[in-house]
Write an enzyme that holds these catalytic residues in place. Structure first.
Site, PDB file in Angstrom:
ATOM      1  CG  ASP A 289     -10.459 -15.818  18.355  1.00 52.99           C
ATOM      2  OD1 ASP A 289     -10.933 -16.916  18.701  1.00 52.99           O
ATOM      3  OD2 ASP A 289     -10.272 -14.883  19.145  1.00 52.99           O
TER       4      ASP A 289
ATOM      5  CG  HIS B 256     -12.940 -25.889  16.753  1.00 55.21           C
ATOM      6  ND1 HIS B 256     -12.507 -24.583  16.834  1.00 55.21           N
ATOM      7  CD2 HIS B 256     -13.091 -26.299  18.041  1.00 55.21           C
ATOM      8  CE1 HIS B 256     -12.413 -24.228  18.110  1.00 55.21           C
ATOM      9  NE2 HIS B 256     -12.763 -25.250  18.863  1.00 55.21           N
TER      10      HIS B 256
ATOM     11  CG  LEU C   8       0.829 -19.314   0.242  1.00 53.81           C
ATOM     12  CD1 LEU C   8      -0.319 -18.319   0.090  1.00 53.81           C
ATOM     13  CD2 LEU C   8       0.286 -20.648   0.655  1.00 53.81           C
TER      14      LEU C   8
HETATM   15  C1  IPE Z   1      -5.848 -17.522  19.608  1.00 53.20           C
HETATM   16  O1  IPE Z   1      -7.201 -17.695  19.867  1.00 53.20           O
HETATM   17  C2  IPE Z   1      -5.234 -18.800  19.188  1.00 53.20           C
HETATM   18  C3  IPE Z   1      -5.713 -19.353  17.931  1.00 53.20           C
HETATM   19  C4  IPE Z   1      -6.510 -18.754  17.077  1.00 53.20           C
HETATM   20  C5  IPE Z   1      -5.221 -20.653  17.623  1.00 53.20           C
HETATM   21  P1  IPE Z   1      -7.749 -17.846  21.356  1.00 53.20           P
HETATM   22  O2  IPE Z   1      -9.221 -17.783  21.260  1.00 53.20           O
HETATM   23  O3  IPE Z   1      -7.184 -19.033  21.999  1.00 53.20           O
HETATM   24  O4  IPE Z   1      -7.157 -16.537  22.041  1.00 53.20           O
HETATM   25  P2  IPE Z   1      -7.443 -15.820  23.437  1.00 53.20           P
HETATM   26  O5  IPE Z   1      -7.010 -16.756  24.505  1.00 53.20           O
HETATM   27  O6  IPE Z   1      -8.908 -15.525  23.497  1.00 53.20           O
HETATM   28  O7  IPE Z   1      -6.629 -14.588  23.396  1.00 53.20           O
HETATM   29  C1  IPE Z   2     -10.420 -20.138  17.321  1.00 54.54           C
HETATM   30  O1  IPE Z   2     -11.752 -20.156  17.703  1.00 54.54           O
HETATM   31  C2  IPE Z   2      -9.873 -21.528  17.145  1.00 54.54           C
HETATM   32  C3  IPE Z   2      -8.899 -21.922  18.153  1.00 54.54           C
HETATM   33  C4  IPE Z   2      -8.438 -21.188  19.112  1.00 54.54           C
HETATM   34  C5  IPE Z   2      -8.413 -23.273  18.054  1.00 54.54           C
HETATM   35  P1  IPE Z   2     -12.167 -20.181  19.221  1.00 54.54           P
HETATM   36  O2  IPE Z   2     -12.411 -21.594  19.627  1.00 54.54           O
HETATM   37  O3  IPE Z   2     -11.198 -19.455  20.066  1.00 54.54           O
HETATM   38  O4  IPE Z   2     -13.535 -19.404  19.146  1.00 54.54           O
HETATM   39  P2  IPE Z   2     -14.151 -18.428  20.249  1.00 54.54           P
HETATM   40  O5  IPE Z   2     -13.116 -17.389  20.550  1.00 54.54           O
HETATM   41  O6  IPE Z   2     -14.463 -19.273  21.439  1.00 54.54           O
HETATM   42  O7  IPE Z   2     -15.364 -17.856  19.602  1.00 54.54           O
HETATM   43 MG    MG Z   3     -11.086 -17.519  20.708  1.00 52.51          MG
END
Ligand code: IPE
Ligand code: IPE
Ligand code: MG
Length: 250
Positions: free
Chosen positions: A30, A47, A141
């Site tokens: 995240d 990303h 792995l």
């Molecule tokens: C969780 O991240 C899902 C992934 C890392 C793929 P999100 O950024 O979508 O999670 P929430 O919605 O903030 O909990």
């Molecule tokens: C995690 O990064 C990647 C996915 C959920 C695909 P985010 O896109 O959720 O990044 P933030 O939480 O907005 O910083």
């Molecule tokens: Mg996020």
């Protein structure tokens, strides 16, 4: 990695107990969006940087003797994001699977896609199947890429299959449910890591993560390097996993 980070990695590596490496690590990757925003870049750029991190971490985890790494790349909830971001993520995931195939194979790792297949583009499934098949006899792995994954969806899908197969209520056990999850051969998650400072598990590995040690770090995913992985493993090694027992019983 910079010299400082290399130095830190070396120091942390000396503290690691090689006989107590978590067999299955789950990572909620995240913070890509916030990483990009802080640099005045687009979320998509974040990303892309995040996807680059995967290689380093997977290779190092494999070297350490980790047996499974589950990477949360797209949740069932993530479809709710703006459609251009969803499309970009799907393109990135597809490109990642194709681009990294040969390198992953050369490193001796295995590859599995974990998630609800029905709603994914057939091309992603096809490419993932090619990787899985190519690497299935590798000794390293298993990289479990979690796409369109939801812990609740996984349990619901298991229940559906159990009913289809005609099991009676008296035959339902935890073992039977485990045997009907996606890739039943995957073991429970030992260590669940979440980057970016959020302290929730967001529907990741609900069943297999029931007794996972949780590790939260404020580091954003695109900044998560091998030293950060070692910090998470060290934290894990300093926990006492009691599984319901008392300290004295261990
Ligand atoms: C969780 O991240 C899902 C992934 C890392 C793929 P999100 O950024 O979508 O999670 P929430 O919605 O903030 O909990
Ligand atoms: C995690 O990064 C990647 C996915 C959920 C695909 P985010 O896109 O959720 O990044 P933030 O939480 O907005 O910083
Ligand atoms: Mg996020």
């Amino acid at each position: 990695m910079s010299g400082d980070r290399e130095q830190l990695k070396t120091e942390l590596l000396e503290q690691i107990d090689k006989d107590n490496i978590p067999a299955h690590i789950g990572i909620i990757m995240d913070g890509n969006g916030r990483w990009a925003k802080a640099r005045g870049k687009t979320r998509i750029h974040g990303h892309q940087e995040g996807a680059r991190r995967v290689k380093t971490v997977v290779r190092f985890a494999n070297d350490l003797g980790v047996r499974h790494i589950s990477l949360y790349a797209f949740s069932v909830e993530n479809w709710a994001r703006p459609s251009f971001e969803v499309s970009a993520l799907m393109r990135l995931i597809r490109a990642y699977i194709i681009r990294e195939r040969n390198d992953l194979h050369a490193e001796g790792v295995q590859f599995r896609l974990l998630g609800r297949m029905e709603e994914l583009a057939p091309e992603i499934i096809r490419q993932a199947n090619i990787s899985t098949e190519l690497m299935k006899n590798n000794p390293g792995l298993s990289l479990n890429l979690c796409i369109n994954y939801g812990g609740r969806a996984e349990i619901v899908d298991a229940i559906k299959r159990i009913i289809t197969e005609g099991y009676k209520p008296g035959e339902i056990s935890e073992q039977l449910v485990s045997q009907h999850l996606y890739w039943p051969e995957l073991p429970d998650v030992d260590l669940m890591v979440r980057t970016s400072g959020e302290m929730r598990t967001s529907n990741f590995h609900l069943w297999r993560g029931a007794y996972a040690e949780l590790y939260f770090t404020p580091v954003l995913w695109p900044d998560f390097d091998n030293a950060e992985l070692l910090k998470a493993i060290l934290a894990y090694q300093n926990r006492e996993r009691r599984f319901g027992k008392t300290s004295e019983q261990l």
